[in-house]
Structures are given as C-alpha cells and as structure tokens.
Design a protein around this motif. Structure first.
Motif, PDB file in Angstrom:
ATOM      1  N   LEU A 102       6.887  13.453  44.405  1.00  0.00           N
ATOM      2  CA  LEU A 102       7.558  12.361  43.697  1.00  0.00           C
ATOM      3  C   LEU A 102       8.221  11.374  44.646  1.00  0.00           C
ATOM      4  O   LEU A 102       8.451  10.213  44.292  1.00  0.00           O
ATOM      5  CB  LEU A 102       8.599  12.925  42.731  1.00  0.00           C
ATOM      6  N   SER A 108       2.376  10.104  43.889  1.00  0.00           N
ATOM      7  CA  SER A 108       2.830  10.086  42.503  1.00  0.00           C
ATOM      8  C   SER A 108       2.272   8.906  41.710  1.00  0.00           C
ATOM      9  O   SER A 108       2.706   8.661  40.578  1.00  0.00           O
ATOM     10  CB  SER A 108       4.359  10.049  42.457  1.00  0.00           C
ATOM     11  N   ASN A 109       1.316   8.184  42.280  1.00  0.00           N
ATOM     12  CA  ASN A 109       0.747   7.003  41.643  1.00  0.00           C
ATOM     13  C   ASN A 109      -0.070   7.404  40.413  1.00  0.00           C
ATOM     14  O   ASN A 109      -1.060   8.125  40.511  1.00  0.00           O
ATOM     15  CB  ASN A 109      -0.146   6.270  42.657  1.00  0.00           C
ATOM     16  N   TYR A 110       0.348   6.944  39.239  1.00  0.00           N
ATOM     17  CA  TYR A 110      -0.338   7.324  37.999  1.00  0.00           C
ATOM     18  C   TYR A 110      -1.773   6.804  37.955  1.00  0.00           C
ATOM     19  O   TYR A 110      -2.662   7.462  37.409  1.00  0.00           O
ATOM     20  CB  TYR A 110       0.438   6.801  36.784  1.00  0.00           C
ATOM     21  N   SER A 175      -0.289  11.303  29.099  1.00  0.00           N
ATOM     22  CA  SER A 175       0.887  10.434  29.111  1.00  0.00           C
ATOM     23  C   SER A 175       2.141  11.152  29.587  1.00  0.00           C
ATOM     24  O   SER A 175       3.209  10.550  29.692  1.00  0.00           O
ATOM     25  CB  SER A 175       1.129   9.868  27.703  1.00  0.00           C
ATOM     26  N   MET A 176       2.034  12.430  29.882  1.00  0.00           N
ATOM     27  CA  MET A 176       3.176  13.219  30.335  1.00  0.00           C
ATOM     28  C   MET A 176       3.684  12.702  31.678  1.00  0.00           C
ATOM     29  O   MET A 176       2.908  12.409  32.579  1.00  0.00           O
ATOM     30  CB  MET A 176       2.765  14.690  30.463  1.00  0.00           C
ATOM     31  N   THR A 177       4.988  12.591  31.803  1.00  0.00           N
ATOM     32  CA  THR A 177       5.564  12.148  33.072  1.00  0.00           C
ATOM     33  C   THR A 177       5.521  13.291  34.082  1.00  0.00           C
ATOM     34  O   THR A 177       5.318  14.455  33.725  1.00  0.00           O
ATOM     35  CB  THR A 177       7.025  11.699  32.892  1.00  0.00           C
ATOM     36  N   HIS A 178       5.764  12.949  35.347  1.00  0.00           N
ATOM     37  CA  HIS A 178       5.786  13.977  36.387  1.00  0.00           C
ATOM     38  C   HIS A 178       6.883  15.004  36.111  1.00  0.00           C
ATOM     39  O   HIS A 178       6.686  16.207  36.312  1.00  0.00           O
ATOM     40  CB  HIS A 178       6.011  13.331  37.758  1.00  0.00           C
ATOM     41  N   GLU A 179       8.037  14.540  35.654  1.00  0.00           N
ATOM     42  CA  GLU A 179       9.137  15.457  35.388  1.00  0.00           C
ATOM     43  C   GLU A 179       8.820  16.366  34.207  1.00  0.00           C
ATOM     44  O   GLU A 179       9.190  17.552  34.203  1.00  0.00           O
ATOM     45  CB  GLU A 179      10.429  14.671  35.132  1.00  0.00           C
ATOM     46  N   GLU A 180       8.145  15.830  33.212  1.00  0.00           N
ATOM     47  CA  GLU A 180       7.729  16.661  32.084  1.00  0.00           C
ATOM     48  C   GLU A 180       6.705  17.702  32.530  1.00  0.00           C
ATOM     49  O   GLU A 180       6.736  18.855  32.067  1.00  0.00           O
ATOM     50  CB  GLU A 180       7.152  15.785  30.970  1.00  0.00           C
ATOM     51  N   ARG A 182       6.517  18.994  35.550  1.00  0.00           N
ATOM     52  CA  ARG A 182       7.263  20.007  36.315  1.00  0.00           C
ATOM     53  C   ARG A 182       7.928  21.004  35.360  1.00  0.00           C
ATOM     54  O   ARG A 182       7.842  22.217  35.555  1.00  0.00           O
ATOM     55  CB  ARG A 182       8.321  19.326  37.182  1.00  0.00           C
TER      56      ARG A 182
END
Length: 200
Positions: A102, A108-110, A175-180, A182
């Motif tokens: 991150l 971390s590039n979507y 669509s899930m974020t990186h934090e989601e 994790r």
C-alpha cells in the motif's frame, strides 16, 4: 562519499526509467489493448531503445507483474518480533506485506491489478510470482519457528493457508478496497485457527 552519491544517482535514474516504461505501457494498453501492444511500441513511447527495455524488464509481462519491492518486503518481515505462534505470525506477515504494498503507488495501482485480472497471460505470470512468494514465505516461517522447511506439518499449514488466500484473492469483489481485502484475509486466518467452523 562520491561512490555513494554516484550509486544514489544511478538508482534514481533506474527508478525513473522503469517508471517511464510502466507509464508508457499502461497508456498504450489502455488505448490499444494489452495483447496488441508490442515491446517496441512501449520502448518508443518511453523514449528508450529496445535493448534498454530488456535491461529493465525481462518481458512485457514483467512490466506489469513485477513491483520492485523484494527488499522492502524482506525488511518488513525481518522486523516482526520473535516468539509469535504460527497463526499470529501469519497475521503479522499479512499485515506488514499489505503495508509494504500500500505504500507503493505501483504495487497498489488498481488499474494494474485490473489489467492482471483481465489477461490470462498476465494472470499466469502473476501466479508464478505468487508461487515464488509462497516458497520464500515457507522458508521464512521455517526459520522463524525453527521447523524444517520440508516438515509435513509446515507444508500442510502453508498449503492450507496459501490455498485459502489465493481463492479469496481471486474470488473477491473487484470493487473491494485494499483495506477491505486485508480485513477479509485476516478474518480467514481467524477461521482457519478456529478449525474452519461453518457458522460464527
């Protein structure tokens, strides 16, 4: 002192060139598609020669798949405090490796992740990188816990964990974020530790 400065300048130049190649590649992939874009086109758009391209990347796939974070990951794992049980160690590994990823704009590039997921060749190359990472993680866990790398207990633990992590990573909501993502992996570790209950 001058040697150190020269080394720093070379490292910065190398990083700028790699970034320029990646930027050019992503722009061409977005415009023309991944499969239709050639190494020659990427090199020209980045302002480097075909030969220079291959000094920085082994292939077109590696432009996207590689993230240049091996040293950062090694340092993050080395900083994990001793004495943790294997599940707590796993939680720490997931957390610190996510932090490393991150903290880097490319890793971390979507758009990069979406591109990898959209192309079979890139997915295969990314999976190969994942298998290398699993092998290195096995060695790290073995050294940390004092268990032999070929011990059946460790091999089963790693196989179970890596299988779950791989499935969740590939079956998750795009669509899930990186934090989601994790949090989902850490929840999965909790379930593994609890013996895989089917209800909470």
């Amino acid at each position: 002192m001058s040697t150190s400065i020269d080394g720093g300048v070379r490292a910065e130049k190398k990083a700028r060139t790699r970034a320029a190649i990646r930027t050019a590649a992503m722009e061409l992939f977005a415009r023309n598609g991944y499969s239709a874009t050639t190494v020659e086109e990427i090199a020209k758009a980045a302002g480097v020669s075909h030969t220079t391209f291959f000094r920085y990347f082994q292939s077109k796939e590696q432009v996207i798949v590689a993230d240049d974070l091996d040293q950062e990951r090694d340092a993050a794992l080395a900083a994990i405090p001793p004495g943790l049980g294997h599940f707590d160690l796993l939680r720490q590994m997931i957390s610190v490796l996510f932090d490393v990823g991150l903290s880097d704009d490319w890793a971390s590039n979507y758009d990069r992740i979406a591109l990898i997921n959209s192309d079979p060749g890139l997915r295969d190359a990314y999976q190969a990188e994942g298998e290398r990472a699993i092998s290195e993680a096995t060695e790290f866990i073995a050294e940390y816990t004092g268990v032999a790398p070929d011990d059946l207990h460790l091999q089963v633990f790693v196989a179970a964990v890596s299988g779950v992590m791989y499935h969740l990573a590939n079956a998750g909501d795009p669509s899930m974020t990186h934090e989601e993502a994790r949090a989902r992996l850490l929840d999965a570790v909790d379930l593994l530790e609890r013996g895989l209950p089917l209800r909470g």
